[in-house]
Design a protein around this motif. Sequence first.
Motif, PDB file in Angstrom:
ATOM      1  N   MET A 155       0.843  -1.173   0.000  1.00  0.00           N
ATOM      2  CA  MET A 155       0.000   0.000   0.000  1.00  0.00           C
ATOM      3  C   MET A 155       0.891   1.239   0.000  1.00  0.00           C
ATOM      4  O   MET A 155       1.892   1.285   0.700  1.00  0.00           O
ATOM      5  CB  MET A 155      -0.905  -0.040   1.229  1.00  0.00           C
ATOM      6  N   LEU A 156       0.506   2.215  -0.753  1.00  0.00           N
ATOM      7  CA  LEU A 156       1.287   3.440  -0.864  1.00  0.00           C
ATOM      8  C   LEU A 156       1.190   4.278   0.418  1.00  0.00           C
ATOM      9  O   LEU A 156       0.151   4.280   1.082  1.00  0.00           O
ATOM     10  CB  LEU A 156       0.781   4.267  -2.037  1.00  0.00           C
ATOM     11  N   PRO A 157       2.269   4.994   0.761  1.00  0.00           N
ATOM     12  CA  PRO A 157       2.234   5.841   1.961  1.00  0.00           C
ATOM     13  C   PRO A 157       1.075   6.830   1.967  1.00  0.00           C
ATOM     14  O   PRO A 157       0.488   7.093   3.012  1.00  0.00           O
ATOM     15  CB  PRO A 157       3.584   6.557   1.925  1.00  0.00           C
ATOM     16  N   TYR A 158       0.724   7.368   0.810  1.00  0.00           N
ATOM     17  CA  TYR A 158      -0.396   8.305   0.741  1.00  0.00           C
ATOM     18  C   TYR A 158      -1.686   7.625   1.185  1.00  0.00           C
ATOM     19  O   TYR A 158      -2.484   8.200   1.920  1.00  0.00           O
ATOM     20  CB  TYR A 158      -0.549   8.857  -0.677  1.00  0.00           C
ATOM     21  N   ASP A 159      -1.907   6.393   0.726  1.00  0.00           N
ATOM     22  CA  ASP A 159      -3.109   5.654   1.097  1.00  0.00           C
ATOM     23  C   ASP A 159      -3.127   5.345   2.591  1.00  0.00           C
ATOM     24  O   ASP A 159      -4.177   5.393   3.228  1.00  0.00           O
ATOM     25  CB  ASP A 159      -3.212   4.356   0.302  1.00  0.00           C
ATOM     26  N   ILE A 160      -1.966   5.039   3.136  1.00  0.00           N
ATOM     27  CA  ILE A 160      -1.876   4.761   4.565  1.00  0.00           C
ATOM     28  C   ILE A 160      -2.211   6.027   5.354  1.00  0.00           C
ATOM     29  O   ILE A 160      -2.962   5.974   6.331  1.00  0.00           O
ATOM     30  CB  ILE A 160      -0.479   4.217   4.930  1.00  0.00           C
ATOM     31  N   LYS A 161      -1.691   7.160   4.931  1.00  0.00           N
ATOM     32  CA  LYS A 161      -1.997   8.416   5.615  1.00  0.00           C
ATOM     33  C   LYS A 161      -3.482   8.755   5.524  1.00  0.00           C
ATOM     34  O   LYS A 161      -4.077   9.221   6.493  1.00  0.00           O
ATOM     35  CB  LYS A 161      -1.166   9.562   5.044  1.00  0.00           C
ATOM     36  N   ARG A 162      -4.064   8.534   4.368  1.00  0.00           N
ATOM     37  CA  ARG A 162      -5.489   8.804   4.200  1.00  0.00           C
ATOM     38  C   ARG A 162      -6.334   7.933   5.126  1.00  0.00           C
ATOM     39  O   ARG A 162      -7.240   8.414   5.791  1.00  0.00           O
ATOM     40  CB  ARG A 162      -5.899   8.583   2.739  1.00  0.00           C
ATOM     41  N   GLU A 163      -6.000   6.655   5.213  1.00  0.00           N
ATOM     42  CA  GLU A 163      -6.733   5.755   6.098  1.00  0.00           C
ATOM     43  C   GLU A 163      -6.482   6.100   7.571  1.00  0.00           C
ATOM     44  O   GLU A 163      -7.381   6.001   8.402  1.00  0.00           O
ATOM     45  CB  GLU A 163      -6.348   4.301   5.824  1.00  0.00           C
ATOM     46  N   ALA A 164      -5.256   6.489   7.891  1.00  0.00           N
ATOM     47  CA  ALA A 164      -4.939   6.887   9.258  1.00  0.00           C
ATOM     48  C   ALA A 164      -5.776   8.102   9.665  1.00  0.00           C
ATOM     49  O   ALA A 164      -6.304   8.156  10.781  1.00  0.00           O
ATOM     50  CB  ALA A 164      -3.451   7.182   9.400  1.00  0.00           C
ATOM     51  N   LEU A 165      -5.912   9.061   8.752  1.00  0.00           N
ATOM     52  CA  LEU A 165      -6.721  10.240   9.026  1.00  0.00           C
ATOM     53  C   LEU A 165      -8.186   9.861   9.225  1.00  0.00           C
ATOM     54  O   LEU A 165      -8.850  10.354  10.142  1.00  0.00           O
ATOM     55  CB  LEU A 165      -6.577  11.262   7.903  1.00  0.00           C
ATOM     56  N   ARG A 166      -8.679   8.984   8.379  1.00  0.00           N
ATOM     57  CA  ARG A 166     -10.078   8.551   8.496  1.00  0.00           C
ATOM     58  C   ARG A 166     -10.328   7.878   9.849  1.00  0.00           C
ATOM     59  O   ARG A 166     -11.301   8.179  10.532  1.00  0.00           O
ATOM     60  CB  ARG A 166     -10.425   7.594   7.359  1.00  0.00           C
ATOM     61  N   LEU A 167      -9.416   6.985  10.257  1.00  0.00           N
ATOM     62  CA  LEU A 167      -9.574   6.302  11.532  1.00  0.00           C
ATOM     63  C   LEU A 167      -9.442   7.270  12.710  1.00  0.00           C
ATOM     64  O   LEU A 167     -10.191   7.183  13.682  1.00  0.00           O
ATOM     65  CB  LEU A 167      -8.538   5.182  11.664  1.00  0.00           C
ATOM     66  N   ARG A 168      -8.498   8.175  12.607  1.00  0.00           N
ATOM     67  CA  ARG A 168      -8.311   9.163  13.676  1.00  0.00           C
ATOM     68  C   ARG A 168      -9.580   9.990  13.870  1.00  0.00           C
ATOM     69  O   ARG A 168     -10.038  10.196  14.989  1.00  0.00           O
ATOM     70  CB  ARG A 168      -7.131  10.064  13.345  1.00  0.00           C
ATOM     71  N   ARG A 169     -10.154  10.464  12.779  1.00  0.00           N
ATOM     72  CA  ARG A 169     -11.389  11.250  12.878  1.00  0.00           C
ATOM     73  C   ARG A 169     -12.547  10.426  13.432  1.00  0.00           C
ATOM     74  O   ARG A 169     -13.370  10.937  14.189  1.00  0.00           O
ATOM     75  CB  ARG A 169     -11.751  11.819  11.510  1.00  0.00           C
ATOM     76  N   ALA A 170     -12.616   9.169  13.063  1.00  0.00           N
ATOM     77  CA  ALA A 170     -13.689   8.307  13.560  1.00  0.00           C
ATOM     78  C   ALA A 170     -13.549   8.084  15.071  1.00  0.00           C
ATOM     79  O   ALA A 170     -14.551   8.106  15.806  1.00  0.00           O
ATOM     80  CB  ALA A 170     -13.668   6.976  12.814  1.00  0.00           C
ATOM     81  N   ILE A 171     -12.328   7.875  15.535  1.00  0.00           N
ATOM     82  CA  ILE A 171     -12.100   7.701  16.973  1.00  0.00           C
ATOM     83  C   ILE A 171     -12.422   8.995  17.712  1.00  0.00           C
ATOM     84  O   ILE A 171     -13.034   8.980  18.783  1.00  0.00           O
ATOM     85  CB  ILE A 171     -10.660   7.225  17.241  1.00  0.00           C
ATOM     86  N   GLU A 172     -12.018  10.131  17.153  1.00  0.00           N
ATOM     87  CA  GLU A 172     -12.352  11.428  17.758  1.00  0.00           C
ATOM     88  C   GLU A 172     -13.863  11.607  17.855  1.00  0.00           C
ATOM     89  O   GLU A 172     -14.366  12.099  18.868  1.00  0.00           O
ATOM     90  CB  GLU A 172     -11.756  12.574  16.944  1.00  0.00           C
ATOM     91  N   ALA A 173     -14.581  11.218  16.821  1.00  0.00           N
ATOM     92  CA  ALA A 173     -16.043  11.367  16.816  1.00  0.00           C
ATOM     93  C   ALA A 173     -16.682  10.551  17.936  1.00  0.00           C
ATOM     94  O   ALA A 173     -17.595  11.035  18.619  1.00  0.00           O
ATOM     95  CB  ALA A 173     -16.610  10.968  15.459  1.00  0.00           C
ATOM     96  N   ILE A 174     -16.212   9.335  18.125  1.00  0.00           N
ATOM     97  CA  ILE A 174     -16.765   8.518  19.209  1.00  0.00           C
ATOM     98  C   ILE A 174     -16.414   9.122  20.563  1.00  0.00           C
ATOM     99  O   ILE A 174     -17.250   9.153  21.468  1.00  0.00           O
ATOM    100  CB  ILE A 174     -16.293   7.060  19.097  1.00  0.00           C
ATOM    101  N   SER A 175     -15.193   9.638  20.710  1.00  0.00           N
ATOM    102  CA  SER A 175     -14.822  10.234  21.997  1.00  0.00           C
ATOM    103  C   SER A 175     -15.680  11.463  22.298  1.00  0.00           C
ATOM    104  O   SER A 175     -16.034  11.701  23.453  1.00  0.00           O
ATOM    105  CB  SER A 175     -13.333  10.581  22.033  1.00  0.00           C
ATOM    106  N   VAL A 176     -16.030  12.222  21.281  1.00  0.00           N
ATOM    107  CA  VAL A 176     -16.923  13.366  21.470  1.00  0.00           C
ATOM    108  C   VAL A 176     -18.296  12.885  21.921  1.00  0.00           C
ATOM    109  O   VAL A 176     -18.891  13.446  22.850  1.00  0.00           O
ATOM    110  CB  VAL A 176     -17.010  14.214  20.179  1.00  0.00           C
TER     111      VAL A 176
END
Length: 110
Positions: free
Chosen positions: A1-22
């Motif tokens: 997997m390309l680093p760009y794709d990994i960063k994009r998925e990392a951002l998506r997961l980070r935002r999802a975890i933040e949403a649940i914490s909110v």
Amino acid sequence: MLPYDIKREALRLRRAIEAISVEIWITASGLPRTQVSTCVVERRLLLLVSRADDQLRLEAFRVARQAAHVYRETSDVLHGRTRASRFQSTHLEEWKADYARLQDLWMSLK
């Protein structure tokens, strides 16, 4: 997997975890959504433990701690402290599974 794709998925997961914490903090504090920020995510995840009954408490603690770990890992990738090329698609799959456990637990405790 390309680093760009990994960063994009990392951002998506980070935002999802933040949403649940909110959502957890809104439920615990009773504050309106407009007064809640996305800070102290890791501590807010631990509030899941207080919502769990005796049988689920240990599992809730494990899920919250693992989600906090994923949050830190994704932060390291997004802020350049860890190279995205270090991670493989298996890491992302594990992170997604950890997020799915968090989401399932949160939905069961609502």
